[in-house]
Enzyme design. Structure first.
Site, PDB file in Angstrom:
ATOM      1  CG  ASN A 124     -43.606 -11.789 -50.571  1.00  0.00           C
ATOM      2  OD1 ASN A 124     -44.054 -10.654 -50.515  1.00  0.00           O
ATOM      3  ND2 ASN A 124     -42.865 -12.302 -49.621  1.00  0.00           N
ATOM      4  CD  GLN A 131     -46.913  -5.468 -56.850  1.00  0.00           C
ATOM      5  OE1 GLN A 131     -45.769  -5.796 -57.140  1.00  0.00           O
ATOM      6  NE2 GLN A 131     -47.190  -4.741 -55.798  1.00  0.00           N
ATOM      7  CB  VAL A 148     -35.764  -5.602 -55.305  1.00  0.00           C
ATOM      8  CG1 VAL A 148     -34.900  -5.648 -54.056  1.00  0.00           C
ATOM      9  CG2 VAL A 148     -35.053  -4.854 -56.416  1.00  0.00           C
ATOM     10  N   GLY A 149     -38.069  -7.615 -54.400  1.00  0.00           N
ATOM     11  CA  GLY A 149     -38.771  -8.256 -53.271  1.00  0.00           C
ATOM     12  C   GLY A 149     -38.584  -9.762 -53.301  1.00  0.00           C
ATOM     13  CG  ASP A 178     -26.529 -12.139 -54.598  1.00  0.00           C
ATOM     14  OD1 ASP A 178     -26.516 -12.081 -53.367  1.00  0.00           O
ATOM     15  OD2 ASP A 178     -27.573 -12.276 -55.263  1.00  0.00           O
ATOM     16  NE  ARG A 181     -24.616  -8.586 -49.995  1.00  0.00           N
ATOM     17  CZ  ARG A 181     -25.828  -8.974 -49.632  1.00  0.00           C
ATOM     18  NH1 ARG A 181     -26.323 -10.117 -50.064  1.00  0.00           N
ATOM     19  NH2 ARG A 181     -26.559  -8.236 -48.820  1.00  0.00           N
ATOM     20  CG  HIS A 206     -31.246 -12.591 -54.033  1.00  0.00           C
ATOM     21  ND1 HIS A 206     -29.976 -12.131 -53.781  1.00  0.00           N
ATOM     22  CD2 HIS A 206     -32.014 -12.129 -53.010  1.00  0.00           C
ATOM     23  CE1 HIS A 206     -29.984 -11.415 -52.661  1.00  0.00           C
ATOM     24  NE2 HIS A 206     -31.206 -11.403 -52.177  1.00  0.00           N
TER      25      HIS A 206
HETATM   26  P1  NAX Z   1     -39.290  -3.120 -45.846  1.00  0.00           P
HETATM   27  O1  NAX Z   1     -40.152  -4.035 -45.057  1.00  0.00           O
HETATM   28  O2  NAX Z   1     -38.534  -2.046 -45.158  1.00  0.00           O
HETATM   29  O3  NAX Z   1     -40.187  -2.415 -46.964  1.00  0.00           O
HETATM   30  C1  NAX Z   1     -41.090  -3.103 -47.751  1.00  0.00           C
HETATM   31  C2  NAX Z   1     -42.192  -2.136 -48.098  1.00  0.00           C
HETATM   32  O4  NAX Z   1     -43.068  -2.788 -49.009  1.00  0.00           O
HETATM   33  C3  NAX Z   1     -43.022  -1.709 -46.886  1.00  0.00           C
HETATM   34  O5  NAX Z   1     -43.035  -0.304 -46.800  1.00  0.00           O
HETATM   35  C4  NAX Z   1     -44.396  -2.292 -47.173  1.00  0.00           C
HETATM   36  O6  NAX Z   1     -45.445  -1.471 -46.696  1.00  0.00           O
HETATM   37  C5  NAX Z   1     -44.370  -2.362 -48.701  1.00  0.00           C
HETATM   38  N1  NAX Z   1     -45.328  -3.285 -49.275  1.00  0.00           N
HETATM   39  C6  NAX Z   1     -45.746  -4.481 -48.790  1.00  0.00           C
HETATM   40  N2  NAX Z   1     -46.666  -5.013 -49.610  1.00  0.00           N
HETATM   41  C7  NAX Z   1     -46.816  -4.154 -50.641  1.00  0.00           C
HETATM   42  C8  NAX Z   1     -47.621  -4.133 -51.794  1.00  0.00           C
HETATM   43  N3  NAX Z   1     -48.476  -5.136 -52.054  1.00  0.00           N
HETATM   44  N4  NAX Z   1     -47.518  -3.094 -52.639  1.00  0.00           N
HETATM   45  C9  NAX Z   1     -46.685  -2.071 -52.381  1.00  0.00           C
HETATM   46  N5  NAX Z   1     -45.904  -2.017 -51.291  1.00  0.00           N
HETATM   47  C10 NAX Z   1     -45.969  -3.049 -50.436  1.00  0.00           C
HETATM   48  O7  NAX Z   1     -38.332  -4.057 -46.702  1.00  0.00           O
HETATM   49  P2  NAX Z   1     -36.985  -3.675 -47.454  1.00  0.00           P
HETATM   50  O8  NAX Z   1     -35.845  -3.793 -46.528  1.00  0.00           O
HETATM   51  O9  NAX Z   1     -37.167  -2.396 -48.183  1.00  0.00           O
HETATM   52  O10 NAX Z   1     -36.852  -4.912 -48.467  1.00  0.00           O
HETATM   53  C11 NAX Z   1     -37.785  -5.089 -49.512  1.00  0.00           C
HETATM   54  C12 NAX Z   1     -37.597  -6.438 -50.153  1.00  0.00           C
HETATM   55  O11 NAX Z   1     -36.315  -6.543 -50.752  1.00  0.00           O
HETATM   56  C13 NAX Z   1     -37.690  -7.637 -49.186  1.00  0.00           C
HETATM   57  O12 NAX Z   1     -38.451  -8.660 -49.785  1.00  0.00           O
HETATM   58  C14 NAX Z   1     -36.252  -8.076 -49.071  1.00  0.00           C
HETATM   59  O13 NAX Z   1     -36.155  -9.437 -48.700  1.00  0.00           O
HETATM   60  C15 NAX Z   1     -35.786  -7.818 -50.471  1.00  0.00           C
HETATM   61  N6  NAX Z   1     -34.336  -7.800 -50.703  1.00  0.00           N
HETATM   62  C16 NAX Z   1     -33.905  -8.266 -51.879  1.00  0.00           C
HETATM   63  C17 NAX Z   1     -32.564  -8.230 -52.230  1.00  0.00           C
HETATM   64  C18 NAX Z   1     -32.099  -8.739 -53.549  1.00  0.00           C
HETATM   65  O14 NAX Z   1     -30.877  -8.724 -53.764  1.00  0.00           O
HETATM   66  N7  NAX Z   1     -32.945  -9.196 -54.468  1.00  0.00           N
HETATM   67  C19 NAX Z   1     -31.562  -7.686 -51.278  1.00  0.00           C
HETATM   68  C20 NAX Z   1     -32.135  -6.799 -50.247  1.00  0.00           C
HETATM   69  C21 NAX Z   1     -33.461  -7.223 -49.698  1.00  0.00           C
HETATM   70  O15 NAX Z   1     -33.257  -8.206 -48.704  1.00  0.00           O
END
Ligand code: NAX
Length: 345
Positions: A124, A131, A148-149, A178, A181, A206
């Site tokens: 990541n 980006q 968020v990712g 968090d 929650r 996080h």
């Molecule tokens: P998903 O796997 O459903 O969606 C991620 C999307 O990102 C996919 O559609 C994928 O094609 C796209 N993607 C991958 N690489 C990319 C790039 N280089 N450019 C643009 N798009 C790209 O995951 P989702 O459930 O939506 O979760 C997204 C992220 O949020 C994950 O990393 C997850 O761990 C994180 N979270 C973070 C949270 C926080 O509180 N900070 C909580 C929720 C979530 O767990």
């Protein structure tokens, strides 16, 4: 603006509202969180009922993802949101981030079976180098970024380190899920309405090490530890429930939290656009609360002007929370060391 200005998929509507539209770039827009998030943004939940929006949706250059994005855009069209002025879909970050006032980085590579956290950090991290550079080059002068990712804090740090034009305070990571929650868990334990719980803030990463600092929170105006006298619960199950809530949701639902994450991001951005709001976000720590000055750590901030904040300093934390902060800080320091080759400057 014409289709050709932006992307093959651009889908322009006539403009009508008085305020200029805010351009919101969303990465990972066709993912789970994206699906729950875009409709909130387009409905006005993030920027208010009078602010038109243009959605600039960015997906991975994968046919399946772009196809799914087309379907999401069709649904957005079908909602006939009066505030939604345009939808741009692209797999090119240069196009998607162009002139964006807000960039929300949701897209990331998910953790796969057998993958170590270290591999996740590296995979990541690479995305956030590129980006960060592109956002810095093409986004609007007033651009703000919310990551968020996961691992969100460290991804945010990597992206911010790549920026030369946009200062580090423009880059924040989300710990609001968090906070939300923790607020709910305290209210449930005390048997009070959610709104009676105030000033519960999240410190650190996080991750399960994050610190829900109950020692400064109140319930009905009284310190939490006076209302909830079961201190074993506060220092044990409470922390564990909040810290491991994501895993509990995966175990129950078979998929990670999405709607609650989208809701938390809506809260994060809306409160950061609302002067006077006090809330938890992950920011460059600058050494506050004992954090390494270079890591991005959750802590309470007060929004000063739309998009800008000041760190709330001087919160006096109990020894238990201080000890937990040392642990989450160490995790952030370790993450930083692990991606040292991805950090510029
Ligand atoms: P998903 O796997 O459903 O969606 C991620 C999307 O990102 C996919 O559609 C994928 O094609 C796209 N993607 C991958 N690489 C990319 C790039 N280089 N450019 C643009 N798009 C790209 O995951 P989702 O459930 O939506 O979760 C997204 C992220 O949020 C994950 O990393 C997850 O761990 C994180 N979270 C973070 C949270 C926080 O509180 N900070 C909580 C929720 C979530 O767990």
């Amino acid at each position: 603006m014409s289709r050709a200005d932006f992307s093959l998929y651009s889908n322009a509507f006539p403009m009508s509202n008085t305020l200029p539209p805010i351009r919101v770039a969303v990465t990972g827009a066709a993912g789970q969180i994206g699906y729950a998030l875009l409709f909130r943004i387009a409905s006005g939940a993030m920027f208010g009922p009078d602010r038109p929006v243009i959605l600039q949706l960015i997906e991975a250059p994968v046919e399946k993802a772009m196809k799914a994005l087309e379907g999401v855009a069709m649904e957005l069209d079908d909602c006939a949101f009066p505030l939604l002025k345009n939808i741009i879909m692209t797999d090119q970050p240069e196009v998607g981030f162009k002139d964006a006032n807000w960039v929300v980085c949701v897209g990331s590579v998910p953790r796969k079976d057998g993958m170590e956290r270290a591999d996740l950090l590296k995979d990541n991290g690479k995305i956030f180098i590129g980006q960060g550079q592109i956002i810095d080059r093409v986004a609007a002068d007033d651009a703000r970024v919310a990551v968020v990712g996961n691992p969100a804090n460290t991804n945010c740090m990597i992206a911010a380190s790549q920026a030369k034009r946009l200062t580090p305070d423009r880059f924040t990571a989300m710990v609001r899920l968090d906070q939300n929650r923790a607020q709910t868990q305290l209210a449930k334990k005390a048997g009070v309405d959610l709104t009676a719980v105030k000033d519960i803030f999240i410190y650190g990463n996080h991750s399960p090490t994050m610190v829900s600092a109950y020692c400064n929170a109140t319930i009905g105006g009284k310190p939490v530890s006076e209302v909830i006298t079961d201190h074993t619960w506060l220092q044990g199950p409470f922390f564990e429930t909040v810290g491991k809530r994501g895993a509990a949701i995966i175990a129950a639902r078979g998929a990670s939290s999405a709607a609650s994450a989208a809701n938390a991001l809506t809260d994060h951005v809306r409160d950061l656009m609302t002067p006077g709001k006090v809330h938890s976000i992950a920011v460059k720590s600058e050494g506050h609360y004992g954090f390494d000055p270079k890591v991005w750590a959750g802590m309470p901030v007060r929004t000063t002007t739309p998009g800008a904040y000041e760190i709330i300093t001087g919160q006096v934390l109990c020894d238990f929370c201080k000890g937990k902060i040392a642990v989450t800080n160490q995790e952030l320091v370790d993450e930083r060391a692990f991606v040292a080759d991805m950090i510029s400057g």
